[in-house]
Design a protein around this motif. Sequence first.
Motif, PDB file in Angstrom:
ATOM      1  N   SER A 183       0.830  -1.206   0.000  1.00 15.42           N
ATOM      2  CA  SER A 183       0.000   0.000   0.000  1.00 15.42           C
ATOM      3  C   SER A 183       0.863   1.253   0.000  1.00 15.42           C
ATOM      4  O   SER A 183       0.545   2.244  -0.668  1.00 15.42           O
ATOM      5  CB  SER A 183      -0.923  -0.005   1.226  1.00 15.42           C
ATOM      6  N   GLU A 186       2.106   1.895  -3.410  1.00 14.99           N
ATOM      7  CA  GLU A 186       1.041   2.431  -4.253  1.00 14.99           C
ATOM      8  C   GLU A 186       0.849   3.926  -3.991  1.00 14.99           C
ATOM      9  O   GLU A 186       0.666   4.720  -4.927  1.00 14.99           O
ATOM     10  CB  GLU A 186      -0.264   1.674  -3.977  1.00 14.99           C
ATOM     11  N   ILE A 190       1.373   7.009  -6.670  1.00  9.17           N
ATOM     12  CA  ILE A 190       0.373   8.046  -6.944  1.00  9.17           C
ATOM     13  C   ILE A 190       0.970   9.436  -6.735  1.00  9.17           C
ATOM     14  O   ILE A 190       0.703  10.373  -7.494  1.00  9.17           O
ATOM     15  CB  ILE A 190      -0.859   7.842  -6.039  1.00  9.17           C
ATOM     16  N   PRO A 195      -0.660  14.236  -8.263  1.00 11.21           N
ATOM     17  CA  PRO A 195      -1.993  13.792  -7.840  1.00 11.21           C
ATOM     18  C   PRO A 195      -3.027  14.919  -7.819  1.00 11.21           C
ATOM     19  O   PRO A 195      -2.717  16.066  -7.518  1.00 11.21           O
ATOM     20  CB  PRO A 195      -1.735  13.266  -6.417  1.00 11.21           C
ATOM     21  N   SER A 198      -9.027  13.302  -7.077  1.00 12.87           N
ATOM     22  CA  SER A 198      -9.431  11.897  -7.207  1.00 12.87           C
ATOM     23  C   SER A 198      -8.339  10.969  -6.675  1.00 12.87           C
ATOM     24  O   SER A 198      -8.634   9.905  -6.113  1.00 12.87           O
ATOM     25  CB  SER A 198      -9.730  11.570  -8.675  1.00 12.87           C
ATOM     26  N   ALA A 199      -7.081  11.398  -6.839  1.00 17.65           N
ATOM     27  CA  ALA A 199      -5.973  10.598  -6.309  1.00 17.65           C
ATOM     28  C   ALA A 199      -6.011  10.587  -4.785  1.00 17.65           C
ATOM     29  O   ALA A 199      -5.723   9.563  -4.152  1.00 17.65           O
ATOM     30  CB  ALA A 199      -4.639  11.150  -6.806  1.00 17.65           C
ATOM     31  N   VAL A 201      -8.678  10.777  -2.986  1.00 14.50           N
ATOM     32  CA  VAL A 201      -9.757   9.857  -2.611  1.00 14.50           C
ATOM     33  C   VAL A 201      -9.263   8.422  -2.682  1.00 14.50           C
ATOM     34  O   VAL A 201      -9.565   7.597  -1.803  1.00 14.50           O
ATOM     35  CB  VAL A 201     -10.978  10.063  -3.528  1.00 14.50           C
ATOM     36  N   ARG A 202      -8.484   8.127  -3.722  1.00 11.46           N
ATOM     37  CA  ARG A 202      -7.923   6.778  -3.875  1.00 11.46           C
ATOM     38  C   ARG A 202      -7.005   6.440  -2.704  1.00 11.46           C
ATOM     39  O   ARG A 202      -7.079   5.339  -2.140  1.00 11.46           O
ATOM     40  CB  ARG A 202      -7.158   6.708  -5.202  1.00 11.46           C
ATOM     41  N   VAL A 203      -6.169   7.385  -2.315  1.00 11.26           N
ATOM     42  CA  VAL A 203      -5.259   7.151  -1.192  1.00 11.26           C
ATOM     43  C   VAL A 203      -6.043   6.990   0.111  1.00 11.26           C
ATOM     44  O   VAL A 203      -5.696   6.164   0.961  1.00 11.26           O
ATOM     45  CB  VAL A 203      -4.242   8.305  -1.071  1.00 11.26           C
ATOM     46  N   ASP A 205      -8.920   5.674   0.405  1.00 10.96           N
ATOM     47  CA  ASP A 205      -9.438   4.300   0.390  1.00 10.96           C
ATOM     48  C   ASP A 205      -8.345   3.305   0.781  1.00 10.96           C
ATOM     49  O   ASP A 205      -8.606   2.326   1.493  1.00 10.96           O
ATOM     50  CB  ASP A 205      -9.979   3.964  -0.998  1.00 10.96           C
ATOM     51  N   ILE A 206      -7.128   3.568   0.310  1.00  8.74           N
ATOM     52  CA  ILE A 206      -6.016   2.672   0.650  1.00  8.74           C
ATOM     53  C   ILE A 206      -5.749   2.698   2.151  1.00  8.74           C
ATOM     54  O   ILE A 206      -5.582   1.652   2.792  1.00  8.74           O
ATOM     55  CB  ILE A 206      -4.745   3.077  -0.129  1.00  8.74           C
ATOM     56  N   SER A 209      -8.351   0.892   4.035  1.00  7.65           N
ATOM     57  CA  SER A 209      -8.235  -0.565   3.919  1.00  7.65           C
ATOM     58  C   SER A 209      -7.183  -1.128   4.873  1.00  7.65           C
ATOM     59  O   SER A 209      -7.233  -2.300   5.244  1.00  7.65           O
ATOM     60  CB  SER A 209      -7.883  -0.953   2.480  1.00  7.65           C
TER      61      SER A 209
END
Length: 242
Positions: A183, A186, A190, A195, A198-199, A201-203, A205-206, A209
């Motif tokens: 993670s 990742e 990014i 970034p 939206s990036a 938001v992706r981070v 989520d990571i 998780s």
Amino acid sequence: MNFAKCIEFFNTYDVFFAIGMFVLLVLFAVVNLIADRYRRQNRRFNAAVSDMLAHPNASFAGAEKLPEEYRRQWRAFLGGSAEKPSDVFEFVPLKRRLVSIIPFVCSALCAVLFVVAFVLDTLRTSYLLVSLLYVSVAVHAFVLIRHANIAKTLRAKRLFAKFVALLNRRADLPERKTPIDESVREINRIAKKSPDESALVRVADILRSMGLSEKRTVEQQRKINNAVNGLLQSFTARTAKA
């Protein structure tokens, strides 16, 4: 009641004044011998040591339970480049303060009364002897308190050293590849691609998780912090150019 009456009253009950004087002095000494300014700090370090011994391969998760001075040192270690906690952590001595001063002041006033009574009537040599005995006992009491405070500080230092030694051993654990490491890679990937929102938001989520309660090693937590900081810096730089 004039001064003569006061002295007469004192002469009448001098035995009780003497007993009370020494009782108050002993009370003052005992309270200061028992009092330990490091007691709460020692309890917190003991709890931290117990937590690390219970989870030998996990990141230290009890920083919020430490005194503020050591929480700052822990944050400095996580956010810095030091290889071991001992490179950052330093023992912070607490100021030594006497407690229960009022009993000592009252006993000292009684000793002064004995001196005054002796000056007014030099035939009462017992008053002078009582005063000298009080001074001797008081000096010994302060010496004992001083040695006790030194011993308490040394005990706190030993516990602090044990705490830091455990952190050092944890920092020496061999690094193992885990989902957290994937993670982090990742997030770093990014961050290198300028970034946008939206990036982020992706981070998010990571990070979600990974789980907030999951146990991590010190190095893993540091990598997460550095990766997120790098991402925010990249996002800030991109926003500034826009």
